[in-house]
Design an enzyme around this catalytic site. Structure first.
Site, PDB file in Angstrom:
ATOM      1  N   CYS A 159      49.198  42.321  40.869  1.00 51.65           N
ATOM      2  CA  CYS A 159      47.840  43.454  40.354  1.00 51.65           C
ATOM      3  C   CYS A 159      48.038  43.226  38.620  1.00 51.65           C
ATOM      4  O   CYS A 159      49.526  42.772  37.890  1.00 51.65           O
ATOM      5  CB  CYS A 159      49.573  43.974  41.244  1.00 51.65           C
ATOM      6  SG  CYS A 159      49.051  46.034  40.323  1.00 51.65           S
ATOM      7  N   LEU A 160      47.051  44.042  37.746  1.00 52.98           N
ATOM      8  CA  LEU A 160      47.420  44.259  36.311  1.00 52.98           C
ATOM      9  C   LEU A 160      47.917  45.181  36.313  1.00 52.98           C
ATOM     10  O   LEU A 160      48.078  45.144  34.470  1.00 52.98           O
ATOM     11  CB  LEU A 160      46.125  44.492  35.921  1.00 52.98           C
ATOM     12  CG  LEU A 160      44.881  43.805  36.728  1.00 52.98           C
ATOM     13  CD1 LEU A 160      43.439  43.904  36.773  1.00 52.98           C
ATOM     14  CD2 LEU A 160      44.643  42.367  35.847  1.00 52.98           C
ATOM     15  N   GLN A 162      44.486  53.992  37.785  1.00 52.81           N
ATOM     16  CA  GLN A 162      45.304  52.180  36.795  1.00 52.81           C
ATOM     17  C   GLN A 162      44.623  52.665  35.156  1.00 52.81           C
ATOM     18  O   GLN A 162      45.006  51.815  34.547  1.00 52.81           O
ATOM     19  CB  GLN A 162      44.848  50.687  36.968  1.00 52.81           C
ATOM     20  CG  GLN A 162      46.379  50.487  38.868  1.00 52.81           C
ATOM     21  CD  GLN A 162      45.010  48.879  38.545  1.00 52.81           C
ATOM     22  OE1 GLN A 162      43.823  48.940  39.539  1.00 52.81           O
ATOM     23  NE2 GLN A 162      45.837  47.731  38.605  1.00 52.81           N
ATOM     24  N   GLY A 183      39.888  43.844  41.544  1.00 53.51           N
ATOM     25  CA  GLY A 183      39.515  44.873  41.613  1.00 53.51           C
ATOM     26  C   GLY A 183      40.547  45.747  41.160  1.00 53.51           C
ATOM     27  O   GLY A 183      41.326  45.559  39.798  1.00 53.51           O
ATOM     28  N   HIS A 194      44.656  46.226  48.147  1.00 55.12           N
ATOM     29  CA  HIS A 194      45.896  47.126  47.393  1.00 55.12           C
ATOM     30  C   HIS A 194      45.067  47.629  46.470  1.00 55.12           C
ATOM     31  O   HIS A 194      46.280  48.306  46.536  1.00 55.12           O
ATOM     32  CB  HIS A 194      45.522  44.972  47.004  1.00 55.12           C
ATOM     33  CG  HIS A 194      45.907  45.495  45.204  1.00 55.12           C
ATOM     34  ND1 HIS A 194      47.113  44.431  44.876  1.00 55.12           N
ATOM     35  CD2 HIS A 194      46.249  45.632  44.295  1.00 55.12           C
ATOM     36  CE1 HIS A 194      47.384  44.267  44.008  1.00 55.12           C
ATOM     37  NE2 HIS A 194      47.243  45.379  43.471  1.00 55.12           N
ATOM     38  N   GLU A 195      43.689  47.893  46.802  1.00 55.78           N
ATOM     39  CA  GLU A 195      43.537  48.972  45.970  1.00 55.78           C
ATOM     40  C   GLU A 195      43.270  50.368  46.361  1.00 55.78           C
ATOM     41  O   GLU A 195      43.611  51.237  45.460  1.00 55.78           O
ATOM     42  CB  GLU A 195      41.696  48.627  45.131  1.00 55.78           C
ATOM     43  CG  GLU A 195      41.817  47.552  44.887  1.00 55.78           C
ATOM     44  CD  GLU A 195      42.214  47.177  43.600  1.00 55.78           C
ATOM     45  OE1 GLU A 195      43.109  48.147  42.452  1.00 55.78           O
ATOM     46  OE2 GLU A 195      42.049  46.055  42.863  1.00 55.78           O
ATOM     47  N   HIS A 248      46.889  51.790  45.555  1.00 53.87           N
ATOM     48  CA  HIS A 248      46.484  52.157  44.770  1.00 53.87           C
ATOM     49  C   HIS A 248      46.389  53.629  44.720  1.00 53.87           C
ATOM     50  O   HIS A 248      47.073  54.327  43.880  1.00 53.87           O
ATOM     51  CB  HIS A 248      45.819  52.049  43.111  1.00 53.87           C
ATOM     52  CG  HIS A 248      46.274  50.295  42.650  1.00 53.87           C
ATOM     53  ND1 HIS A 248      47.747  50.318  42.287  1.00 53.87           N
ATOM     54  CD2 HIS A 248      45.828  48.790  42.910  1.00 53.87           C
ATOM     55  CE1 HIS A 248      47.528  49.150  41.569  1.00 53.87           C
ATOM     56  NE2 HIS A 248      46.865  48.417  42.145  1.00 53.87           N
TER      57      HIS A 248
END
Ligand code: NI
Length: 168
Positions: A94-95, A51, A46, A136-137, A140
């Site tokens: 997480c990226l 980001q 995702g 999670h997203e 963000h």
């Protein structure tokens, strides 16, 4: 379409809440395409617009591993309208948080409302892995990272490790 640079912790841009998309125009479509390219390239399950440096409320995800078959999902202005139960998301990563994974408490099942990329209203009932990805997203998009769910001590240890890594 382009692969964009993924911002990483402690970049302050990741901390700002995003703005709702009011008009799904060509610019927004281009951001979505770039988000997809960036997510598949990483690869990740995702990605949130913030980001890649865009402060709009957009997330993309793909619950199917990329090497099997691509099934891109887009949610614009997502909101969690209901949640139930609890689970431990094991080794969440997480990226935007390099070289770190941790267990995070998440809701077990959620109901998300938003819009697809054509502007059609969307409802997603998710549990397990998909519920974790969406929570999670959406975090963000509210300026929150998964490490915010951990104890201050754990976060501090990660910060120190990151500093050491960046010196090398
Ligand atoms: Ni993330």
């Amino acid at each position: 379409m382009a692969i964009r640079k993924i911002l990483s912790y402690p970049d302050k841009f990741l901390r700002q809440p995003t703005n709702p998309v009011l008009d799904i125009d060509g610019v927004i479509q281009e951001i979505i395409d770039d988000m997809a390219d960036t997510m598949y390239d990483a690869p990740g399950a995702g990605l949130a617009a913030i980001q890649i440096g865009c402060d709009k409320s957009i997330l993309v995800y793909d619950g199917i591993p990329a090497d099997v078959k691509r099934s891109l999902k887009v949610v614009i202005n997502p909101k969690i309208v209901d949640s139930e139960g609890q689970l431990i998301s094991e080794n969440e990563g997480c990226l935007s948080v390099p070289e770190y994974m941790a267990d995070v408490k998440r809701a077990n099942s959620i109901l998300v409302e938003g819009f697809d990329r054509e502007g059609k209203p969307l409802q997603i009932e998710a549990d397990g892995f998909l519920a974790i990805v969406l929570q999670h997203e959406i975090d963000h998009l509210n300026g929150k990272l998964f490490i915010d769910h951990l104890s201050a001590l754990k976060r501090e240890l990660y910060k120190r490790r990151l500093k050491k890594m960046r010196k090398k």
